[in-house]
Design a protein around this motif. Structure first.
Motif, mmCIF file in Angstrom:
data_model
loop_
_atom_site.group_PDB
_atom_site.id
_atom_site.type_symbol
_atom_site.label_atom_id
_atom_site.label_comp_id
_atom_site.label_asym_id
_atom_site.label_seq_id
_atom_site.Cartn_x
_atom_site.Cartn_y
_atom_site.Cartn_z
ATOM 1 N N MET A 1 -64.220 1.249 9.240
ATOM 2 C CA MET A 1 -64.455 2.588 9.793
ATOM 3 C C MET A 1 -63.392 3.601 9.374
ATOM 4 S SD MET A 1 -65.675 1.532 13.642
ATOM 5 C CE MET A 1 -65.940 3.254 14.080
ATOM 6 N N LEU A 2 -62.672 3.315 8.301
ATOM 7 C CA LEU A 2 -61.620 4.222 7.864
ATOM 8 C C LEU A 2 -62.177 5.491 7.246
ATOM 9 C CD1 LEU A 2 -58.553 4.489 7.689
ATOM 10 C CD2 LEU A 2 -58.659 3.426 5.434
ATOM 11 N N VAL A 3 -63.399 5.420 6.724
ATOM 12 C CA VAL A 3 -63.979 6.571 6.040
ATOM 13 C C VAL A 3 -64.108 7.771 6.975
ATOM 14 C CG1 VAL A 3 -66.369 5.887 6.521
ATOM 15 C CG2 VAL A 3 -65.849 7.292 4.509
ATOM 16 N N ASN A 4 -64.264 7.514 8.279
ATOM 17 C CA ASN A 4 -64.421 8.610 9.254
ATOM 18 C C ASN A 4 -63.116 9.027 9.917
ATOM 19 O OD1 ASN A 4 -67.273 8.687 8.912
ATOM 20 N ND2 ASN A 4 -67.486 6.912 10.269
ATOM 21 N N ALA A 5 -62.004 8.453 9.478
ATOM 22 C CA ALA A 5 -60.719 8.768 10.097
ATOM 23 C C ALA A 5 -60.243 10.160 9.687
ATOM 24 C CB ALA A 5 -59.684 7.725 9.690
ATOM 25 N N SER A 6 -59.416 10.768 10.530
ATOM 26 C CA SER A 6 -58.855 12.083 10.240
ATOM 27 C C SER A 6 -57.600 11.944 9.387
ATOM 28 C CB SER A 6 -58.509 12.816 11.542
ATOM 29 O OG SER A 6 -57.770 13.999 11.258
ATOM 30 N N ARG A 7 -57.570 12.700 8.291
ATOM 31 C CA ARG A 7 -56.382 12.757 7.444
ATOM 32 C C ARG A 7 -55.903 14.208 7.315
ATOM 33 N NH1 ARG A 7 -59.210 8.304 5.863
ATOM 34 N NH2 ARG A 7 -60.914 9.527 4.990
ATOM 35 N N ASN A 8 -56.125 14.947 8.381
ATOM 36 C CA ASN A 8 -55.735 16.352 8.442
ATOM 37 C C ASN A 8 -54.268 16.451 8.869
ATOM 38 O OD1 ASN A 8 -55.376 19.067 8.925
ATOM 39 N ND2 ASN A 8 -57.303 19.337 10.036
ATOM 40 N N ALA B 1 -50.019 7.043 0.719
ATOM 41 C CA ALA B 1 -51.275 7.705 1.058
ATOM 42 C C ALA B 1 -51.487 7.640 2.564
ATOM 43 C CB ALA B 1 -52.446 7.046 0.344
ATOM 44 N N LEU B 2 -51.913 8.757 3.145
ATOM 45 C CA LEU B 2 -52.231 8.809 4.572
ATOM 46 C C LEU B 2 -53.635 8.256 4.799
ATOM 47 C CD1 LEU B 2 -51.588 9.771 7.484
ATOM 48 C CD2 LEU B 2 -52.551 12.005 6.842
ATOM 49 N N LEU B 3 -53.731 7.201 5.595
ATOM 50 C CA LEU B 3 -55.036 6.612 5.925
ATOM 51 C C LEU B 3 -55.642 7.257 7.158
ATOM 52 C CD1 LEU B 3 -54.269 2.809 5.437
ATOM 53 C CD2 LEU B 3 -55.164 4.443 3.772
ATOM 54 N N GLU B 4 -54.805 7.476 8.175
ATOM 55 C CA GLU B 4 -55.289 8.088 9.413
ATOM 56 C C GLU B 4 -54.121 8.673 10.171
ATOM 57 O OE1 GLU B 4 -58.231 7.170 13.214
ATOM 58 O OE2 GLU B 4 -57.550 5.499 11.959
ATOM 59 N N GLY B 5 -54.310 9.906 10.655
ATOM 60 C CA GLY B 5 -53.281 10.565 11.450
ATOM 61 C C GLY B 5 -53.750 10.728 12.882
ATOM 62 N N TYR B 6 -54.135 11.952 13.230
ATOM 63 C CA TYR B 6 -54.651 12.184 14.591
ATOM 64 C C TYR B 6 -55.914 11.358 14.815
ATOM 65 C CZ TYR B 6 -57.142 14.297 18.449
ATOM 66 O OH TYR B 6 -57.835 14.477 19.619
ATOM 67 N N ARG B 7 -56.030 10.803 16.016
ATOM 68 C CA ARG B 7 -57.210 10.014 16.376
ATOM 69 C C ARG B 7 -57.688 10.460 17.755
ATOM 70 N NH1 ARG B 7 -55.763 4.014 16.416
ATOM 71 N NH2 ARG B 7 -55.732 4.301 14.160
ATOM 72 N N SER B 8 -58.932 10.810 17.864
ATOM 73 C CA SER B 8 -59.473 11.283 19.140
ATOM 74 C C SER B 8 -59.540 10.138 20.148
ATOM 75 C CB SER B 8 -60.880 11.856 18.931
ATOM 76 O OG SER B 8 -61.794 10.811 18.626
ATOM 77 N N PRO B 9 -59.519 10.439 21.446
ATOM 78 C CA PRO B 9 -59.653 9.381 22.465
ATOM 79 C C PRO B 9 -60.930 8.565 22.295
ATOM 80 C CG PRO B 9 -58.940 11.437 23.464
ATOM 81 C CD PRO B 9 -59.280 11.767 22.052
ATOM 82 N N ALA B 10 -62.034 9.236 21.938
ATOM 83 C CA ALA B 10 -63.305 8.516 21.761
ATOM 84 C C ALA B 10 -63.197 7.521 20.610
ATOM 85 C CB ALA B 10 -64.431 9.510 21.509
ATOM 86 N N ARG B 11 -62.586 7.930 19.505
ATOM 87 C CA ARG B 11 -62.438 7.011 18.368
ATOM 88 C C ARG B 11 -61.490 5.865 18.733
ATOM 89 N NH1 ARG B 11 -62.906 6.140 12.956
ATOM 90 N NH2 ARG B 11 -61.072 5.376 11.863
ATOM 91 N N GLN B 12 -60.445 6.155 19.501
ATOM 92 C CA GLN B 12 -59.513 5.107 19.908
ATOM 93 C C GLN B 12 -60.238 4.031 20.719
ATOM 94 O OE1 GLN B 12 -56.035 5.146 19.099
ATOM 95 N NE2 GLN B 12 -56.184 3.016 19.771
ATOM 96 N N ASP B 13 -61.063 4.448 21.667
ATOM 97 C CA ASP B 13 -61.825 3.487 22.464
ATOM 98 C C ASP B 13 -62.825 2.721 21.600
ATOM 99 O OD1 ASP B 13 -60.664 3.747 24.950
ATOM 100 O OD2 ASP B 13 -61.979 5.385 25.584
ATOM 101 N N LEU B 14 -63.419 3.408 20.626
ATOM 102 C CA LEU B 14 -64.382 2.749 19.743
ATOM 103 C C LEU B 14 -63.697 1.658 18.920
ATOM 104 C CD1 LEU B 14 -67.203 2.572 18.495
ATOM 105 C CD2 LEU B 14 -66.536 4.364 16.893
ATOM 106 N N LEU B 15 -62.515 1.949 18.381
ATOM 107 C CA LEU B 15 -61.787 0.957 17.602
ATOM 108 C C LEU B 15 -61.330 -0.205 18.476
ATOM 109 C CD1 LEU B 15 -59.612 3.268 15.307
ATOM 110 C CD2 LEU B 15 -61.669 2.002 14.681
ATOM 111 N N ALA B 16 -60.919 0.103 19.702
ATOM 112 C CA ALA B 16 -60.485 -0.965 20.618
ATOM 113 C C ALA B 16 -61.639 -1.885 20.983
ATOM 114 C CB ALA B 16 -59.865 -0.357 21.873
ATOM 115 N N SER B 17 -62.851 -1.340 21.026
ATOM 116 C CA SER B 17 -64.016 -2.156 21.378
ATOM 117 C C SER B 17 -64.364 -3.164 20.285
ATOM 118 C CB SER B 17 -65.221 -1.259 21.660
ATOM 119 O OG SER B 17 -65.661 -0.612 20.471
#
Length: 279
Positions: free
Chosen positions: A148-155, A183-199
């Motif tokens: 699921m890295l393709v949808n990660a934020s690299r802003n 290379a930056l893979l992921e920076g800021y992560r939304s709470p919803a994405r954090q819960d999704l990854l934890a699941s």
């Protein structure tokens, strides 16, 4: 851990107060020392067979004992008040002085920043590197290691300014001193994405929403860019050497490196700012 220490202190303080202030506490210890506990146990066993009258007498005796204890409390309320202060104040201090880390096992190396590095941070405003092509995050290796890295934020603009500059300086040192392009893979992560990854499971993350510094723009997952490909897996000896160098550089900049955690995350760094993350 702090709560467990406070609980132990509470039990110890209550025991000391009981032994020092209350006569019943001293009598209890004296009974144990003198060997009377066995006779007390026999007395309790005999009460089991002595009927309702003995039970009633026992209740009456307990009532008289309680009355004596209440009288003792009224006579020594100042000592008891001081004892309560001795119990409560250290517990409050322990809990208030606790540091709000993320999860158990996520400990920071806490190396003091290099003064020369701090001077660089204060005097140089580094610009983020050019964005990598989206296809770089969809290869089979990347999907296996980081789903699921393709949808990660690299802003870079969503990162905390202080962390933003430290991370860019780490990238610069890694390239100029060690020859690794980061290379930056992921920076800021939304709470919803954090819960999704934890699941997905602990192999991805144990942190739920707001248990990770990613939600505050104070964490980033990084890897290496070599020959037009992302190199993430630490099974690559070249990458593993790079991760260890990256950890040294990051810690010299005052960042926490995930390679020292119980669940090691070699590409992860974060800047822990007091007062940001709450338990």
């Amino acid at each position: 851990m702090l709560i467990f220490i406070a609980f132990l202190y509470f039990c110890l303080a209550c025991s000391v107060i009981w032994l020092v202030v209350f006569p019943s506490g001293r009598e209890f210890v004296a009974q144990i020392i003198s060997g009377r506990w066995a006779r007390v146990d026999q007395r309790l066993a005999s009460l089991h067979h002595s009927g309702i009258r003995e039970v009633a007498e026992l209740r009456h005796g307990a009532g008289r004992l309680l009355a004596r204890q209440m009288k003792f409390v009224r006579r020594h309320y100042l000592w008891l008040g001081a004892g309560c202060v001795a119990i409560v104040v250290p517990m409050v201090v322990v809990l208030v002085m606790g540091r709000p880390d993320t999860l158990p096992g996520y400990e920071s190396a806490e190396l003091p920043p290099d003064p020369k590095v701090l001077a660089l941070l204060a005097g140089e405003n580094l610009a983020p590197p050019a964005a990598l092509p989206p296809m770089a995050f969809t290869t089979r290796e990347v999907e296996l290691v980081r789903p699921m890295l393709v949808n990660a934020s690299r802003n870079w603009g969503l990162l905390h300014p202080d962390f933003h500059q430290r991370l860019l300086l780490a990238f610069k040192i890694m390239k100029e001193k060690h020859g690794y392009e980061m290379a930056l893979l992921e920076g800021y992560r939304s709470p919803a994405r954090q819960d999704l990854l934890a699941s997905i499971g602990s192999q991805v993350t144990n942190a739920r929403a707001f248990q990770s510094w990613h939600q505050y723009g104070l964490a980033a997952d990084c890897a290496f860019w070599r020959d037009g490909q992302l190199i993430i897996s630490e099974k690559d000896p070249w990458a593993m050497r790079g991760y260890r160098l990256y950890g040294e550089v990051a810690e010299s900049l005052g960042l926490t490196w995930g390679g020292r955690w119980t669940m090691m995350d070699f590409g992860h760094t974060e800047l822990r700012v007091k007062g940001v993350m709450r338990r």
